[in-house]
Scaffold this motif. Structure first.
Motif, PDB file in Angstrom:
ATOM      1  N   MET A  40      23.959   8.544  66.397  1.00  0.00           N
ATOM      2  CA  MET A  40      25.084   7.999  67.157  1.00  0.00           C
ATOM      3  C   MET A  40      25.552   6.613  66.679  1.00  0.00           C
ATOM      4  SD  MET A  40      23.152   7.189  70.742  1.00  0.00           S
ATOM      5  CE  MET A  40      21.596   6.335  70.760  1.00  0.00           C
ATOM      6  N   ASP A 141      29.026  -0.225  73.276  1.00  0.00           N
ATOM      7  CA  ASP A 141      28.563   1.043  72.713  1.00  0.00           C
ATOM      8  C   ASP A 141      27.231   1.447  73.321  1.00  0.00           C
ATOM      9  OD1 ASP A 141      27.828   2.281  69.346  1.00  0.00           O
ATOM     10  OD2 ASP A 141      28.725   3.271  71.099  1.00  0.00           O
ATOM     11  N   LYS A 144      27.442   4.721  78.740  1.00  0.00           N
ATOM     12  CA  LYS A 144      28.893   4.769  78.997  1.00  0.00           C
ATOM     13  C   LYS A 144      29.228   4.388  80.432  1.00  0.00           C
ATOM     14  CE  LYS A 144      28.413   5.798  74.922  1.00  0.00           C
ATOM     15  NZ  LYS A 144      28.359   4.617  73.996  1.00  0.00           N
ATOM     16  N   ASP A 169      33.596   1.942  72.333  1.00  0.00           N
ATOM     17  CA  ASP A 169      33.408   3.204  71.626  1.00  0.00           C
ATOM     18  C   ASP A 169      33.314   4.343  72.642  1.00  0.00           C
ATOM     19  OD1 ASP A 169      30.903   4.707  69.446  1.00  0.00           O
ATOM     20  OD2 ASP A 169      33.077   4.939  69.488  1.00  0.00           O
ATOM     21  N   ASN A 170      33.560   5.574  72.171  1.00  0.00           N
ATOM     22  CA  ASN A 170      33.309   6.797  72.949  1.00  0.00           C
ATOM     23  C   ASN A 170      34.165   6.965  74.187  1.00  0.00           C
ATOM     24  OD1 ASN A 170      30.115   5.768  72.120  1.00  0.00           O
ATOM     25  ND2 ASN A 170      31.025   7.579  71.184  1.00  0.00           N
ATOM     26  N   GLU A 199      31.681  10.411  65.527  1.00  0.00           N
ATOM     27  CA  GLU A 199      31.041  10.098  64.250  1.00  0.00           C
ATOM     28  C   GLU A 199      30.506  11.360  63.573  1.00  0.00           C
ATOM     29  OE1 GLU A 199      30.476   8.496  67.126  1.00  0.00           O
ATOM     30  OE2 GLU A 199      28.375   8.364  67.619  1.00  0.00           O
TER      31      GLU A 199
HETATM   32 MG   LIG Z   1      29.015   5.087  70.314  1.00  0.00          MG
END
Ligand SMILES: [Mg+2]
Ligand SMILES: Nc1ncc2ncn(CCCCCNC(=O)c3cc(-c4ccc(F)cc4)cc(O)c3O)c2n1
Length: 214
Positions: A40, A141, A144, A169-170, A199
């Motif tokens: 990740m 990151d 979440k 991110d994400n 990714e």
């Molecule tokens: Mg991430």
């Protein structure tokens, strides 16, 4: 005891990367994680968006939440000006030494301080214990569902100033709906959405930039 995936990533970097060459460390991790074992890291595609925002921010003090193997710490630190510094928070004790080693192979150990612990416990200490005034750039990151509460912590502890740039991110997958709710339609943030892909995969993902307006 069998080696972990993260240890195998470090082995690959240690064996294949050129010492002191951050680009070769990034290339080695991206090659390993796209050809051998998925991991990740923010990766090469979203990494280009990260590069763009870090160059735009040109931060003196940067913060990363979720170090993992140090891929994005290398990605960020390689772009920092001589007087700048990156603090990176990681709570998984197994990942900390691996990230430290990867950052050292990249020759960036003087630019990065890894702080071991949970973001929610360390953010309140940044001013007092780590002599931080305000943060110019923050890369989110980590868990979440911690993006939103930890962003609120950054606000409450006076760590953001007019123009501080947050990059998350994400946003697409696994997703951070509470974070989006907090920064979008919020007069204190100016948001920009960057569609991309997960990714090393074809699946869609995205990043969100949120500039703090004070
Ligand atoms: Mg991430
Ligand atoms: N509070 C606190 N403070 C400090 C901390 N340090 C670490 N942590 C915990 C971080 C745990 C890992 C976070 N990252 C992810 O979960 C993640 C997952 C995927 C993914 C997974 C499976 C799929 F099928 C597809 C995509 C992709 C990504 O790019 C991700 O970043 C902390 N927490």
């Amino acid at each position: 005891m069998d080696q972990s995936k993260e240890q195998r990533i470090l082995n690959s970097v240690s064996y294949n990367a050129i010492k002191g060459d951050a680009e070769s460390v990034l290339d080695c991790i991206d090659k390993y994680c796209s050809q051998k074992e998925w991991a990740m890291n923010v990766g090469d595609e979203k990494g280009l968006i990260l590069d763009k925002i870090v160059k735009e921010a040109d931060p003196t003090v940067a913060l990363e939440l979720g170090t993992y193997c140090g891929y994005s710490a290398v990605r960020i630190a390689r772009l920092l000006k001589p007087s700048a510094h990156l603090f990176s928070i990681e709570f998984n004790a197994e990942f900390v030494p691996i990230a430290k080693e990867i950052i050292e192979i990249a020759g960036l150990e003087d630019k990065v301080t890894i702080l071991e612990g949970h973001a929610q416990d360390i953010i309140p200490q940044l001013k007092t214990k780590y002599n931080v005034d305000t943060l110019d750039f923050v890369f989110l990151d980590h868990w979440k569902d911690r993006y939103a509460p930890d962003t609120i912590l950054l606000e409450q502890y006076g760590l953001l100033r007019k123009g501080s740039i947050l990059l998350a991110d994400n946003i697409g997958f696994p997703g951070a709906p509470d974070f989006l709710k907090h920064v979008r339609n919020n007069e204190h943030y100016e948001c920009t959405h960057y569609p991309s892909h997960l990714e090393y995969m074809k699946a869609p993902d995205a990043m969100e930039k949120a500039v703090y307006l004070g």
